[in-house]
Design a protein around this motif. Structure first.
Motif, mmCIF file in Angstrom:
data_model
loop_
_atom_site.group_PDB
_atom_site.id
_atom_site.type_symbol
_atom_site.label_atom_id
_atom_site.label_comp_id
_atom_site.label_asym_id
_atom_site.label_seq_id
_atom_site.Cartn_x
_atom_site.Cartn_y
_atom_site.Cartn_z
ATOM 1 N N PRO A 178 79.043 64.012 -66.099
ATOM 2 C CA PRO A 178 78.161 62.726 -66.555
ATOM 3 C C PRO A 178 76.664 62.939 -66.914
ATOM 4 O O PRO A 178 76.486 61.499 -67.490
ATOM 5 N N ALA A 179 76.707 63.514 -67.714
ATOM 6 C CA ALA A 179 75.437 63.995 -69.052
ATOM 7 C C ALA A 179 76.382 63.023 -70.423
ATOM 8 O O ALA A 179 75.090 62.240 -70.718
ATOM 9 N N ILE A 180 76.982 62.242 -70.580
ATOM 10 C CA ILE A 180 78.057 61.606 -71.130
ATOM 11 C C ILE A 180 77.480 60.214 -70.933
ATOM 12 O O ILE A 180 77.355 59.207 -71.547
ATOM 13 N N ALA A 181 77.904 59.563 -69.647
ATOM 14 C CA ALA A 181 78.104 58.581 -69.076
ATOM 15 C C ALA A 181 76.676 58.184 -68.692
ATOM 16 O O ALA A 181 75.654 56.846 -69.342
ATOM 17 N N ARG A 182 75.604 59.129 -68.504
ATOM 18 C CA ARG A 182 73.823 58.626 -68.859
ATOM 19 C C ARG A 182 73.986 58.863 -70.077
ATOM 20 O O ARG A 182 73.041 57.339 -70.002
ATOM 21 N N GLN B 236 91.429 56.511 -66.718
ATOM 22 C CA GLN B 236 90.586 55.422 -66.571
ATOM 23 C C GLN B 236 89.710 55.223 -65.644
ATOM 24 O O GLN B 236 88.482 53.879 -65.857
ATOM 25 N N ILE B 237 89.731 56.041 -64.950
ATOM 26 C CA ILE B 237 88.622 55.417 -63.166
ATOM 27 C C ILE B 237 87.668 56.644 -64.239
ATOM 28 O O ILE B 237 87.197 57.162 -65.153
ATOM 29 N N ALA B 238 86.156 56.692 -62.984
ATOM 30 C CA ALA B 238 84.925 57.445 -63.051
ATOM 31 C C ALA B 238 85.112 58.916 -62.935
ATOM 32 O O ALA B 238 84.743 59.336 -62.277
ATOM 33 N N TYR B 239 86.298 59.275 -63.432
ATOM 34 C CA TYR B 239 86.592 60.622 -63.393
ATOM 35 C C TYR B 239 86.007 61.988 -64.590
ATOM 36 O O TYR B 239 86.355 61.000 -65.269
ATOM 37 N N PHE C 282 71.768 54.989 -71.199
ATOM 38 C CA PHE C 282 70.602 54.688 -72.019
ATOM 39 C C PHE C 282 70.904 53.676 -72.658
ATOM 40 O O PHE C 282 69.617 53.149 -73.045
ATOM 41 N N VAL C 283 72.130 53.908 -73.866
ATOM 42 C CA VAL C 283 72.053 53.330 -75.027
ATOM 43 C C VAL C 283 72.988 51.796 -74.669
ATOM 44 O O VAL C 283 71.802 50.961 -75.043
ATOM 45 N N THR C 284 73.346 51.842 -73.847
ATOM 46 C CA THR C 284 73.577 49.916 -73.319
ATOM 47 C C THR C 284 72.942 48.621 -72.058
ATOM 48 O O THR C 284 73.265 47.849 -72.014
ATOM 49 N N GLY C 285 72.341 50.499 -71.481
ATOM 50 C CA GLY C 285 72.178 49.475 -70.396
ATOM 51 C C GLY C 285 72.687 49.485 -69.114
ATOM 52 O O GLY C 285 72.418 48.600 -68.119
ATOM 53 N N LEU C 286 74.023 49.452 -69.390
ATOM 54 C CA LEU C 286 75.429 49.693 -68.443
ATOM 55 C C LEU C 286 74.966 50.402 -66.493
ATOM 56 O O LEU C 286 73.949 51.380 -67.146
ATOM 57 N N GLY C 287 75.516 50.063 -65.445
ATOM 58 C CA GLY C 287 75.145 50.442 -65.122
ATOM 59 C C GLY C 287 76.093 52.345 -64.811
ATOM 60 O O GLY C 287 76.738 51.982 -65.947
ATOM 61 N N PHE C 288 76.051 53.187 -63.702
ATOM 62 C CA PHE C 288 76.580 54.379 -63.950
ATOM 63 C C PHE C 288 78.272 54.148 -64.245
ATOM 64 O O PHE C 288 78.844 54.653 -65.481
ATOM 65 N N TYR C 289 78.767 53.024 -63.200
ATOM 66 C CA TYR C 289 80.578 53.383 -62.844
ATOM 67 C C TYR C 289 81.106 52.673 -64.394
ATOM 68 O O TYR C 289 82.022 53.123 -64.320
ATOM 69 N N PRO C 290 80.895 50.967 -65.393
ATOM 70 C CA PRO C 290 81.217 51.010 -65.629
ATOM 71 C C PRO C 290 80.491 51.636 -67.062
ATOM 72 O O PRO C 290 81.601 51.689 -68.106
ATOM 73 N N ALA C 291 79.721 52.078 -67.392
ATOM 74 C CA ALA C 291 79.776 53.697 -68.869
ATOM 75 C C ALA C 291 80.830 54.505 -68.083
ATOM 76 O O ALA C 291 81.476 54.908 -68.657
ATOM 77 N N TYR D 115 79.187 62.202 -59.392
ATOM 78 C CA TYR D 115 78.611 62.286 -60.670
ATOM 79 C C TYR D 115 78.003 61.375 -60.990
ATOM 80 O O TYR D 115 76.827 61.786 -61.923
ATOM 81 N N ARG D 116 77.921 60.396 -60.227
ATOM 82 C CA ARG D 116 77.186 59.157 -60.593
ATOM 83 C C ARG D 116 75.489 59.989 -59.483
ATOM 84 O O ARG D 116 74.358 59.650 -60.835
ATOM 85 N N LYS D 117 75.787 60.665 -58.834
ATOM 86 C CA LYS D 117 74.553 61.539 -58.270
ATOM 87 C C LYS D 117 73.500 61.927 -59.416
ATOM 88 O O LYS D 117 72.476 62.122 -59.851
ATOM 89 N N ILE D 118 74.757 62.672 -60.114
ATOM 90 C CA ILE D 118 74.132 64.135 -61.036
ATOM 91 C C ILE D 118 73.907 63.078 -62.619
ATOM 92 O O ILE D 118 72.832 63.572 -62.388
ATOM 93 N N ALA D 119 74.305 62.104 -62.701
ATOM 94 C CA ALA D 119 74.037 61.392 -63.473
ATOM 95 C C ALA D 119 72.809 60.601 -63.835
ATOM 96 O O ALA D 119 71.603 60.884 -64.730
#
Length: 411
Positions: A116-120, A179-182, A124-133, A84-88
């Motif tokens: 991954p699109a929502i996480a992306r 709650q995990i990045a799935y 973009f809005v918060t500046g967070l990295g992929f995993y926290p987002a 998902y990170r790679k896709i985002a």
């Protein structure tokens, strides 16, 4: 009054979702109680995960998933979250990776783009990295899924049964996926919401929810099949003069079923067009099977038999037949049927989907979670001893699941 009759009365009385829930002698708004359950469950699960993460870090345990950036956030995004990170961050590959024999290897096309699109977007809005987002997105939709689960069960069998369905959903052995990045929690929300719309006979609303689910995780095809079953049932009942089934509703159901079916079949076509490889998606999915049963061709309705025959021969095949019979028996119970034709049709359709295309390995338990509405069956929720046993087992198995999946296998 017989058990069947009592369940029928209960279902009839539960046609409107209660707006308030009584807890410890006081009444609260339904969403306050359900969110409190969700928050309590996340505090418990997060405490377990933090404890294991700290113990593993201090003790230098071997993690089953390699992590280039060790942190609790990456601990909450092991294994498939890396795709998902790679896709985002970079989208999908236009060329499929292959081994020396030309066989397709594991790659991002096995994972759909909405999560991954929502996480992306949040990145973009918060500046967070992929995993926290991604963890934030998963947790928010986990809460939303729990709320919708309560509403759809309460609409048929009342507040008490619905609350217990939410409790068992939140405290189940694999509830860490909320709650995990799935993409699970997003998928749960969309599927539960589509099922709820179906139950409310708001068939046009099923379309956007179903299409979104089709681009979140595999399994959305259960929706159009369930719509088809409900359509036939309503047609029969209408011809008996027991239900009004006008042309507007018929057209809405046919269109909703058609659109969601096309959406559910679209991703393999998209993968083929982008990569130029005719079976890009199917071959990518099969690359995950090789560690269990070797290199095989995909034939629907055979994966369960292939897996069990490899490890247990005839006994394995008999176990599959027994599992099918047991699931059919469960759906035929009056207590389950009290949840409504839509829930039973969806459960049967989703079960058929898993049997038709999925290889039954450790991920199976996670993939069974969309069947959570069945936990609202009155026979379970009304039996204090049984429901407490189920709840205690769910809580007790959470640390076991975390240990097994994070340090020996994968979620």
């Amino acid at each position: 009054m017989s058990v069947r009759e009592r369940l029928g009365v209960l279902a009839e009385r539960g046609t409107a979702s209660p707006s308030r829930i009584r807890v410890a002698g006081r009444e609260y708004r339904w969403w306050v109680v359900v969110l409190a359950v969700f928050v309590a469950s996340r505090v418990f699960t997060t405490t377990l995960m933090v404890t294991l993460y700290v113990a593993a870090t201090v003790g230098e345990w071997h993690f089953a998933s390699s992590r280039t950036e060790p942190s609790f956030w990456t601990f909450s995004g092991s294994w498939d979250a890396s795709y998902y990170r790679k896709i985002a961050e970079g989208g999908y590959p236009t060329t499929l990776p292959t081994d020396g024999s030309g066989h397709v290897q594991q790659n991002s096309w096995a994972f759909l783009p909405l999560f991954p699109a929502i996480a992306r977007g949040l990145m973009f809005v918060t500046g967070l990295g992929f995993y926290p987002a991604a963890v934030i997105v998963a947790t928010v939709f986990g809460a939303a899924a729990t709320l919708v689960l309560y509403r759809l069960v309460a609409s048929r069998v009342g507040a008490s049964n619905a609350l217990w369905a939410a409790v068992l959903f939140c405290f189940g052995p694999l509830s860490f996926v909320l709650q995990i990045a799935y993409a699970e929690s997003l998928f749960f929300f969309l599927m539960f919401a589509a099922l709820w719309a179906m139950m409310a006979r708001r068939y046009w609303l099923v379309i956007p929810l179903g299409v979104a689910a089709a681009f979140t995780k595999p399994g959305e095809l259960a929706l159009p099949l369930a719509l088809g079953i409900v359509f036939l049932v309503r047609l029969v009942v209408a011809r008996r003069g027991q239900d009004a089934f006008g042309w507007r509703e018929r057209i809405a159901m046919i269109v909703a079923g058609g659109v969601t079916a096309v959406a559910g079949l679209a991703w393999p076509l998209i993968a083929s067009v982008v990569t130029g490889y005719a079976d890009a998606y199917v071959e990518t999915e099969l690359s995950w099977w090789t560690g269990f049963i070797g290199r095989v061709a995909f034939v629907p309705l055979t994966p369960w038999f292939l897996f069990t025959w490899k490890y247990a021969n005839v006994i394995g095949a008999l176990l599959v037949v027994a599992a099918i019979g047991g699931f059919a028996w469960l759906l035929s119970r009056p207590s389950v049927r009290a949840l409504g034709t839509e829930v039973v049709a969806f459960a049967a359709s989703y079960g058929l989907y898993l049997f038709a295309v999925f290889l039954p390995q450790q991920s199976l338990f996670r993939l069974l979670m969309p069947l959570a509405p069945l936990a609202g069956a009155p026979a379970l929720a009304a039996n204090r001893r049984v429901r407490m046993i189920v709840l205690i087992c769910g809580i007790a198995l959470q640390p076991v699941a975390l240990l097994l999946l994070w340090f020996l296998g994968y979620p």
